[in-house]
Design a protein around this motif. Sequence first.
Motif, PDB file in Angstrom:
ATOM      1  N   TYR A 123      -9.822   7.648  -1.908  1.00  0.00           N
ATOM      2  CA  TYR A 123      -9.435   8.927  -1.337  1.00  0.00           C
ATOM      3  C   TYR A 123     -10.005   9.027   0.071  1.00  0.00           C
ATOM      4  O   TYR A 123     -11.193   8.784   0.284  1.00  0.00           O
ATOM      5  CB  TYR A 123      -9.942  10.090  -2.193  1.00  0.00           C
ATOM      6  CG  TYR A 123      -9.395  11.416  -1.735  1.00  0.00           C
ATOM      7  CD1 TYR A 123      -8.138  11.829  -2.137  1.00  0.00           C
ATOM      8  CD2 TYR A 123     -10.113  12.228  -0.867  1.00  0.00           C
ATOM      9  CE1 TYR A 123      -7.617  13.033  -1.710  1.00  0.00           C
ATOM     10  CE2 TYR A 123      -9.595  13.438  -0.438  1.00  0.00           C
ATOM     11  CZ  TYR A 123      -8.338  13.839  -0.860  1.00  0.00           C
ATOM     12  OH  TYR A 123      -7.819  15.026  -0.426  1.00  0.00           O
ATOM     13  N   THR A 133      -7.590   2.246  -5.780  1.00  0.00           N
ATOM     14  CA  THR A 133      -7.345   3.526  -5.117  1.00  0.00           C
ATOM     15  C   THR A 133      -8.592   3.967  -4.363  1.00  0.00           C
ATOM     16  O   THR A 133      -9.710   3.602  -4.716  1.00  0.00           O
ATOM     17  CB  THR A 133      -6.971   4.627  -6.134  1.00  0.00           C
ATOM     18  OG1 THR A 133      -8.044   4.765  -7.075  1.00  0.00           O
ATOM     19  CG2 THR A 133      -5.692   4.305  -6.853  1.00  0.00           C
ATOM     20  N   THR A 164       0.834  -1.201   0.000  1.00  0.00           N
ATOM     21  CA  THR A 164       0.000   0.000   0.000  1.00  0.00           C
ATOM     22  C   THR A 164       0.868   1.249   0.000  1.00  0.00           C
ATOM     23  O   THR A 164       1.981   1.248   0.534  1.00  0.00           O
ATOM     24  CB  THR A 164      -0.931   0.037   1.231  1.00  0.00           C
ATOM     25  OG1 THR A 164      -0.139  -0.011   2.416  1.00  0.00           O
ATOM     26  CG2 THR A 164      -1.901  -1.124   1.219  1.00  0.00           C
ATOM     27  N   PHE A 165       0.356   2.300  -0.612  1.00  0.00           N
ATOM     28  CA  PHE A 165       1.029   3.594  -0.677  1.00  0.00           C
ATOM     29  C   PHE A 165       0.025   4.667  -0.283  1.00  0.00           C
ATOM     30  O   PHE A 165      -1.169   4.526  -0.526  1.00  0.00           O
ATOM     31  CB  PHE A 165       1.527   3.883  -2.096  1.00  0.00           C
ATOM     32  CG  PHE A 165       2.603   2.942  -2.554  1.00  0.00           C
ATOM     33  CD1 PHE A 165       3.942   3.282  -2.420  1.00  0.00           C
ATOM     34  CD2 PHE A 165       2.281   1.727  -3.131  1.00  0.00           C
ATOM     35  CE1 PHE A 165       4.937   2.417  -2.842  1.00  0.00           C
ATOM     36  CE2 PHE A 165       3.270   0.855  -3.552  1.00  0.00           C
ATOM     37  CZ  PHE A 165       4.597   1.201  -3.402  1.00  0.00           C
ATOM     38  N   THR A 166       0.520   5.740   0.279  1.00  0.00           N
ATOM     39  CA  THR A 166      -0.301   6.910   0.576  1.00  0.00           C
ATOM     40  C   THR A 166       0.272   8.086  -0.197  1.00  0.00           C
ATOM     41  O   THR A 166       1.485   8.333  -0.160  1.00  0.00           O
ATOM     42  CB  THR A 166      -0.293   7.221   2.086  1.00  0.00           C
ATOM     43  OG1 THR A 166      -0.802   6.085   2.784  1.00  0.00           O
ATOM     44  CG2 THR A 166      -1.151   8.429   2.394  1.00  0.00           C
ATOM     45  N   ASP A 198      -9.106  11.148   4.099  1.00  0.00           N
ATOM     46  CA  ASP A 198      -8.271  11.920   5.031  1.00  0.00           C
ATOM     47  C   ASP A 198      -7.155  12.709   4.351  1.00  0.00           C
ATOM     48  O   ASP A 198      -5.986  12.613   4.734  1.00  0.00           O
ATOM     49  CB  ASP A 198      -7.675  10.990   6.108  1.00  0.00           C
ATOM     50  CG  ASP A 198      -8.748  10.269   6.903  1.00  0.00           C
ATOM     51  OD1 ASP A 198      -9.811  10.885   7.149  1.00  0.00           O
ATOM     52  OD2 ASP A 198      -8.524   9.102   7.255  1.00  0.00           O
ATOM     53  N   GLY A 257      -5.732  12.510   1.302  1.00  0.00           N
ATOM     54  CA  GLY A 257      -4.774  11.861   0.415  1.00  0.00           C
ATOM     55  C   GLY A 257      -5.342  10.613  -0.228  1.00  0.00           C
ATOM     56  O   GLY A 257      -6.376  10.091   0.178  1.00  0.00           O
ATOM     57  N   TRP A 258      -4.646  10.162  -1.241  1.00  0.00           N
ATOM     58  CA  TRP A 258      -5.027   8.925  -1.926  1.00  0.00           C
ATOM     59  C   TRP A 258      -4.356   7.735  -1.260  1.00  0.00           C
ATOM     60  O   TRP A 258      -3.192   7.801  -0.864  1.00  0.00           O
ATOM     61  CB  TRP A 258      -4.611   8.988  -3.393  1.00  0.00           C
ATOM     62  CG  TRP A 258      -5.499   9.875  -4.198  1.00  0.00           C
ATOM     63  CD1 TRP A 258      -5.261  11.174  -4.520  1.00  0.00           C
ATOM     64  CD2 TRP A 258      -6.757   9.534  -4.754  1.00  0.00           C
ATOM     65  NE1 TRP A 258      -6.304  11.672  -5.243  1.00  0.00           N
ATOM     66  CE2 TRP A 258      -7.248  10.687  -5.409  1.00  0.00           C
ATOM     67  CE3 TRP A 258      -7.530   8.375  -4.771  1.00  0.00           C
ATOM     68  CZ2 TRP A 258      -8.460  10.709  -6.073  1.00  0.00           C
ATOM     69  CZ3 TRP A 258      -8.743   8.396  -5.430  1.00  0.00           C
ATOM     70  CH2 TRP A 258      -9.200   9.549  -6.064  1.00  0.00           C
ATOM     71  N   ARG A 259      -5.084   6.666  -1.148  1.00  0.00           N
ATOM     72  CA  ARG A 259      -4.547   5.377  -0.700  1.00  0.00           C
ATOM     73  C   ARG A 259      -4.500   4.482  -1.931  1.00  0.00           C
ATOM     74  O   ARG A 259      -5.496   4.365  -2.645  1.00  0.00           O
ATOM     75  CB  ARG A 259      -5.430   4.713   0.366  1.00  0.00           C
ATOM     76  CG  ARG A 259      -5.735   5.557   1.579  1.00  0.00           C
ATOM     77  CD  ARG A 259      -4.467   5.828   2.393  1.00  0.00           C
ATOM     78  NE  ARG A 259      -4.775   6.510   3.636  1.00  0.00           N
ATOM     79  CZ  ARG A 259      -4.698   7.832   3.801  1.00  0.00           C
ATOM     80  NH1 ARG A 259      -4.336   8.602   2.821  1.00  0.00           N
ATOM     81  NH2 ARG A 259      -4.976   8.377   4.973  1.00  0.00           N
ATOM     82  N   PRO A 299      -0.317  11.809  -0.051  1.00  0.00           N
ATOM     83  CA  PRO A 299      -1.008  12.920   0.625  1.00  0.00           C
ATOM     84  C   PRO A 299      -1.090  14.148  -0.282  1.00  0.00           C
ATOM     85  O   PRO A 299      -0.206  14.384  -1.103  1.00  0.00           O
ATOM     86  CB  PRO A 299      -0.130  13.195   1.845  1.00  0.00           C
ATOM     87  CG  PRO A 299       1.222  12.693   1.462  1.00  0.00           C
ATOM     88  CD  PRO A 299       1.011  11.568   0.490  1.00  0.00           C
ATOM     89  N   ALA A 304       5.592  11.458  -3.237  1.00  0.00           N
ATOM     90  CA  ALA A 304       4.918  10.173  -3.033  1.00  0.00           C
ATOM     91  C   ALA A 304       4.606   9.503  -4.370  1.00  0.00           C
ATOM     92  O   ALA A 304       4.741   8.284  -4.511  1.00  0.00           O
ATOM     93  CB  ALA A 304       3.642  10.366  -2.220  1.00  0.00           C
TER      94      ALA A 304
END
Length: 138
Positions: free
Chosen positions: A38, A36, A7-9, A40, A42-44, A11, A18
């Motif tokens: 969205y 993906t 997983t990547f965040t 808080d 940012g994208w997860r 922001p 990122a």
Amino acid sequence: MSTEIRTFTIPDASADEAQEHLSSFLRTVEVQRIDTAYADGGWRVLVLYKDLKRKEESLQIEAAINAALNGWRDRKAAGEGLPRDAVLADELVPEIARFAPTTERELSIIVGARDLDVSHYGGEIVQVVRATLDELID
């Protein structure tokens, strides 16, 4: 080779850095799926992938075992005056190379699913696989 997850965040505040990190990772793997969402600020990003380095290593191991089995099979067939397919069926060589059995029990499971018999040479086949793996490790 199993699928792995990472997983990547990304922001909103520092998206460029990122995104570059994610891009450099994606260049090193075989992507199976990306999801993906969205949340808080940012994208997860969820990436399901296969590691290309491990894939390449697996292919090299398979190729080495395949070559070793074919060499053994040719020598055995010539020494016994048999066609090489009678020593070990052509379709079994890549299967054995793919699973790399190191015991006769493992070998019997692999070939048993194909309803073929290798019990006469099972010990020798396993020795060829073991010796090839030992050479690759050293």
